[in-house]
Write an enzyme that holds these catalytic residues in place. Sequence first.
Site, PDB file in Angstrom:
ATOM      1  N   TYR A  59      -8.441  80.474 -16.820  1.00  0.00           N
ATOM      2  CA  TYR A  59      -7.494  81.592 -16.746  1.00  0.00           C
ATOM      3  C   TYR A  59      -7.819  82.656 -17.803  1.00  0.00           C
ATOM      4  CZ  TYR A  59      -2.872  83.837 -16.420  1.00  0.00           C
ATOM      5  OH  TYR A  59      -1.848  84.722 -16.252  1.00  0.00           O
ATOM      6  N   ASN A  61      -5.439  88.374   2.000  1.00  0.00           N
ATOM      7  CA  ASN A  61      -6.086  87.481   1.042  1.00  0.00           C
ATOM      8  C   ASN A  61      -7.051  88.319   0.208  1.00  0.00           C
ATOM      9  OD1 ASN A  61      -7.688  85.664  -0.300  1.00  0.00           O
ATOM     10  ND2 ASN A  61      -8.006  84.323   1.466  1.00  0.00           N
ATOM     11  N   SER A  84     -10.856  84.610 -16.799  1.00  0.00           N
ATOM     12  CA  SER A  84     -10.585  85.550 -15.708  1.00  0.00           C
ATOM     13  C   SER A  84      -9.807  86.761 -16.217  1.00  0.00           C
ATOM     14  CB  SER A  84      -9.821  84.865 -14.565  1.00  0.00           C
ATOM     15  OG  SER A  84      -8.475  84.622 -14.913  1.00  0.00           O
TER      16      SER A  84
END
Lengths: 248, 77
Positions: A155, A63, A158
């Site tokens: 999005y 992760n 980011s």
Amino acid sequence: MHELTEQIVVITGSARGIGFAIAQRFASALATVIIIDLNAELVDKAVKSLRDQGGKAFGYIGNVTDGKMIEELFAQIVKEHGPIDTLVNNAGVTRDNLMLRMKEEEWQLVMDINLKGTFICTQKVFKHMMKARQGSIINIASVIGLMGNAGQANYAASKGGMIAFTKSCAKEFSSRNVRVNAVAPGFIETEMTAALSEDVRASYAKVIPLGKMGTPDDVAKVCLFLASEFSSYITGQTIAVDGGLTMH
Amino acid sequence: MDIEAKVKQIVMDKLGVEEAQVVPAANFIEDLRADSLDTVELVMAFEDEFGLTIPDEDQDKLRTVGQAIDYLKEKLG
């Protein structure tokens, strides 16, 4: 063309989609491919598929938002396979919504996986690369991070963040011969875009100078270039793989 | 191996300098030509070798070989 024999390449989020296409490309270039993804079943399937094609592939569950886990995982990979030559920060998600409807959780999840995950994996891999005095880090951004998109503020933020992050790391790591670049895919044929209607796809194709959507392998080929000696004098750049969509 | 010898060995390995240069007064940056990443690498190597965590605010105190040895002796003593 670009052979990467003996090279260790770690690709996050690579059990499917663009990440898997990148893994396939590197495997066919004779690299040792390390697949990291969340889902054990998908990781096994991806590794098996690469091995069936004659590739050297290994899978790990990881992760990218868990710093301690990634640190231990990278140490394990180095121990089992040798120094990591290339890291591809590919793991990413979308949680699209118009700004007025966007929940903080949707914002946070996208920032955590796309941006914080890139930060964590880059930091942990650089510890190893700085000792080796070589390495290539490739961040999979998006043209959305360059041009923005309605319904994708999280999005876009980011991915724009990843591009700026790429430049800072490129400057910071340059003295250790570690190159950092970003790839910004445009409209690419994936499971995500397969859900779109013919009309929508046709309207996208109309605004792309090359007149069609790209394939995951179009993105993978640029990653291969950025991992290889052929790009030895390139760092801090963002290469758009978008059929000319964002040219300026 | 004592703390002093271990510190000197780490400095020699990380900065690629000769033993004769690694004197207590030697400043990592000015005398041993370390850059900012080297100093971080040194601190990380000290942490690994001696099994302790050196907080960011203490890192400024480790500018010379002697300061590093004294700091580690105090923390481990």
